[in-house]
Write a protein that holds these residues in place. Structure first.
Motif, PDB file in Angstrom:
ATOM      1  N   GLY A 107       1.102  14.838  -3.019  1.00 21.73           N
ATOM      2  CA  GLY A 107       0.280  14.255  -1.968  1.00 21.73           C
ATOM      3  C   GLY A 107      -0.567  13.087  -2.431  1.00 21.73           C
ATOM      4  O   GLY A 107      -0.963  12.245  -1.631  1.00 21.73           O
ATOM      5  N   GLU A 108      -0.823  13.000  -3.746  1.00 26.42           N
ATOM      6  CA  GLU A 108      -1.647  11.917  -4.283  1.00 26.42           C
ATOM      7  C   GLU A 108      -0.891  10.599  -4.389  1.00 26.42           C
ATOM      8  O   GLU A 108      -1.506   9.533  -4.398  1.00 26.42           O
ATOM      9  CB  GLU A 108      -2.178  12.294  -5.671  1.00 26.42           C
ATOM     10  CG  GLU A 108      -3.134  13.471  -5.689  1.00 26.42           C
ATOM     11  CD  GLU A 108      -3.503  13.894  -7.093  1.00 26.42           C
ATOM     12  OE1 GLU A 108      -4.538  14.559  -7.250  1.00 26.42           O
ATOM     13  OE2 GLU A 108      -2.755  13.570  -8.037  1.00 26.42           O
ATOM     14  N   VAL A 109       0.431  10.668  -4.491  1.00 27.80           N
ATOM     15  CA  VAL A 109       1.208   9.452  -4.755  1.00 27.80           C
ATOM     16  C   VAL A 109       2.025   8.998  -3.546  1.00 27.80           C
ATOM     17  O   VAL A 109       2.608   7.907  -3.575  1.00 27.80           O
ATOM     18  CB  VAL A 109       2.137   9.649  -5.974  1.00 27.80           C
ATOM     19  CG1 VAL A 109       1.316   9.918  -7.225  1.00 27.80           C
ATOM     20  CG2 VAL A 109       3.122  10.789  -5.746  1.00 27.80           C
ATOM     21  N   LEU A 110       2.095   9.801  -2.494  1.00 27.63           N
ATOM     22  CA  LEU A 110       2.793   9.377  -1.288  1.00 27.63           C
ATOM     23  C   LEU A 110       2.032   8.230  -0.620  1.00 27.63           C
ATOM     24  O   LEU A 110       0.804   8.218  -0.593  1.00 27.63           O
ATOM     25  CB  LEU A 110       2.932  10.536  -0.302  1.00 27.63           C
ATOM     26  CG  LEU A 110       3.937  11.626  -0.647  1.00 27.63           C
ATOM     27  CD1 LEU A 110       3.914  12.715   0.433  1.00 27.63           C
ATOM     28  CD2 LEU A 110       5.346  11.059  -0.769  1.00 27.63           C
ATOM     29  N   LEU A 111       2.769   7.289  -0.074  1.00 29.42           N
ATOM     30  CA  LEU A 111       2.178   6.130   0.590  1.00 29.42           C
ATOM     31  C   LEU A 111       2.605   6.117   2.057  1.00 29.42           C
ATOM     32  O   LEU A 111       3.804   6.061   2.355  1.00 29.42           O
ATOM     33  CB  LEU A 111       2.622   4.831  -0.088  1.00 29.42           C
ATOM     34  CG  LEU A 111       2.319   4.692  -1.585  1.00 29.42           C
ATOM     35  CD1 LEU A 111       2.936   3.409  -2.125  1.00 29.42           C
ATOM     36  CD2 LEU A 111       0.817   4.716  -1.842  1.00 29.42           C
ATOM     37  N   ARG A 112       1.639   6.199   2.958  1.00 25.73           N
ATOM     38  CA  ARG A 112       1.921   5.998   4.382  1.00 25.73           C
ATOM     39  C   ARG A 112       1.975   4.504   4.651  1.00 25.73           C
ATOM     40  O   ARG A 112       1.220   3.734   4.054  1.00 25.73           O
ATOM     41  CB  ARG A 112       0.841   6.649   5.248  1.00 25.73           C
ATOM     42  CG  ARG A 112       0.848   8.169   5.215  1.00 25.73           C
ATOM     43  CD  ARG A 112      -0.202   8.758   6.140  1.00 25.73           C
ATOM     44  NE  ARG A 112      -1.549   8.468   5.665  1.00 25.73           N
ATOM     45  CZ  ARG A 112      -2.419   7.710   6.301  1.00 25.73           C
ATOM     46  NH1 ARG A 112      -2.098   7.146   7.456  1.00 25.73           N
ATOM     47  NH2 ARG A 112      -3.619   7.486   5.805  1.00 25.73           N
ATOM     48  N   THR A 113       2.857   4.080   5.553  1.00 21.76           N
ATOM     49  CA  THR A 113       3.003   2.653   5.824  1.00 21.76           C
ATOM     50  C   THR A 113       2.669   2.353   7.275  1.00 21.76           C
ATOM     51  O   THR A 113       2.538   3.259   8.102  1.00 21.76           O
ATOM     52  CB  THR A 113       4.440   2.172   5.534  1.00 21.76           C
ATOM     53  OG1 THR A 113       5.318   2.624   6.575  1.00 21.76           O
ATOM     54  CG2 THR A 113       4.929   2.692   4.187  1.00 21.76           C
ATOM     55  N   ASN A 114       2.571   1.059   7.570  1.00 26.15           N
ATOM     56  CA  ASN A 114       2.327   0.632   8.938  1.00 26.15           C
ATOM     57  C   ASN A 114       3.589   0.642   9.784  1.00 26.15           C
ATOM     58  O   ASN A 114       3.555   0.292  10.962  1.00 26.15           O
ATOM     59  CB  ASN A 114       1.694  -0.771   8.956  1.00 26.15           C
ATOM     60  CG  ASN A 114       2.510  -1.784   8.177  1.00 26.15           C
ATOM     61  OD1 ASN A 114       3.094  -1.480   7.140  1.00 26.15           O
ATOM     62  ND2 ASN A 114       2.559  -3.010   8.671  1.00 26.15           N
ATOM     63  N   VAL A 115       4.725   1.034   9.188  1.00 25.18           N
ATOM     64  CA  VAL A 115       5.924   1.335   9.967  1.00 25.18           C
ATOM     65  C   VAL A 115       5.804   2.792  10.406  1.00 25.18           C
ATOM     66  O   VAL A 115       5.800   3.692   9.569  1.00 25.18           O
ATOM     67  CB  VAL A 115       7.210   1.125   9.144  1.00 25.18           C
ATOM     68  CG1 VAL A 115       8.438   1.544   9.961  1.00 25.18           C
ATOM     69  CG2 VAL A 115       7.331  -0.326   8.707  1.00 25.18           C
ATOM     70  N   GLU A 116       5.681   3.002  11.693  1.00 24.30           N
ATOM     71  CA  GLU A 116       5.443   4.355  12.198  1.00 24.30           C
ATOM     72  C   GLU A 116       6.532   5.299  11.713  1.00 24.30           C
ATOM     73  O   GLU A 116       7.723   4.997  11.788  1.00 24.30           O
ATOM     74  CB  GLU A 116       5.403   4.340  13.720  1.00 24.30           C
ATOM     75  CG  GLU A 116       5.003   5.676  14.331  1.00 24.30           C
ATOM     76  CD  GLU A 116       4.912   5.624  15.845  1.00 24.30           C
ATOM     77  OE1 GLU A 116       4.555   6.644  16.443  1.00 24.30           O
ATOM     78  OE2 GLU A 116       5.212   4.563  16.420  1.00 24.30           O
TER      79      GLU A 116
END
Length: 314
Positions: free
Chosen positions: A183-192
């Protein structure tokens, strides 16, 4: 003996006989003997077994960090973007993703275990596998019913973040070595509905880490925790390293990118033999014409299943 001394002696005998009450103790030692012992030792009292205690708070899972992809820059180099759903490249990847989605939904010719684990690879470097993995992930994220995790598993030569205009980050290798939590290294993006797991720091024993129990547990959690999630892995080329072959043993589907006019039929057959245990193999014929989009190439496609698919790339 004086009169006062006789009176004191008499009072003491009456106390010993129980005729007079003892002075009240500062703590109710009869109610909690453990408390009295702790206080006598100069330590804070332990709560009794029947005392009310506040339950411990549940551990807080780290949240994925938000990063912003420059979608206009992706569009300029001819990549799939959500704001241009009718572009030629978007239409091509609609065709490519359809059989993959049918397989993971159980609508293919046969049931596929771990059909939501999709590896994108190639026989040799430079055939366009990373470009294909990114476009495929964004295209699937545009679906109504699926979220996507794009994993940069080319741990020796990672390129996903660079191609998306993002700086290097911790990722897969840091999780497998126990230095970070997922969970620390996952990246959420502005692509839904699109998240990224970077490759992380290079490691000399990357192949062994990809074959480790930690990797098995992580893949099992990825595949089963969210039924609607599709995980797209950008892997190393199959004929260059052993890492891709090890990763393929966990996959439900493999997309093999084949460069037109360059990759030989023998190389394609050798690559397919390296992933023979994977039940579904889809081939994408890449760079099939001379059109150029800002340094990237026009993409054609051909697809098939099993060893028979090699004919589509010949």
């Amino acid at each position: 003996m004086s009169l006062i001394e006789k009176a004191a002696e008499r009072l003491e005998k009456l106390k010993q006989a129980g005729a007079l009450p003892a002075a009240a103790a500062p703590y109710d030692t009869a109610a909690s003997p453990g408390c009295a012992l702790a206080e006598a030792a100069g330590k804070p009292a332990e709560p009794s077994a029947t005392a009310h205690t506040t339950p411990a708070a549940a551990p807080i899972r780290p949240r994925a960090r938000q990063v912003d992809i420059d979608l206009a820059a992706l569009a300029r180099v001819g990549m799939v973007t959500p704001d241009l759903p009718r572009s030629q490249i978007a239409e091509e990847y609609r065709v490519i993703k359809r059989p993959l989605l049918r397989n993971l939904q159980g609508k293919g010719a046969a049931r596929v275990d771990n059909g939501n684990l999709i590896m994108v690879s190639s026989a040799l470097p430079g055939e366009g596998k990373s470009f294909t993995a990114i476009n495929l992930a964004i295209s699937i994220a545009m679906e109504l019913d699926h979220t996507v995790l794009l994993v940069d598993a080319d741990v020796s030569r990672p390129s996903i973040l660079h191609r998306l205009g993002l700086p290097p980050e911790k990722g897969l290798m840091d999780v497998l070595t126990g230095q970070s939590e997922l969970g620390e290294v996952l990246l959420r993006t502005n692509v839904e509905k699109l998240s990224i797991l970077p490759a992380g720091m290079p490691h000399p024993r990357a192949t062994e880490l990809l074959a480790s129990d930690a990797m098995n547990r992580m893949l099992e959690e990825m595949a089963t925790r969210y039924a609607e999630r599709v995980i797209v892995f950008d892997s190393p080329p199959l004929l260059v390293t052993t890492e891709a072959r090890e990763l393929a043993t966990h996959m439900g589907q493999v997309v093999l990118v084949v460069e037109a006019h360059r990759t030989t039929h023998a190389a394609v057959k050798q690559a397919l033999a390296a992933i023979d245990t994977c039940p579904i193999k889809l081939l994408v014929l890449n760079k099939s014409d001379d059109r150029v989009h800002g340094g990237y190439y026009g993409y054609g496609y051909g697809y098939g299943y099993g060893n028979d698919a090699s004919a589509d790339a010949a």
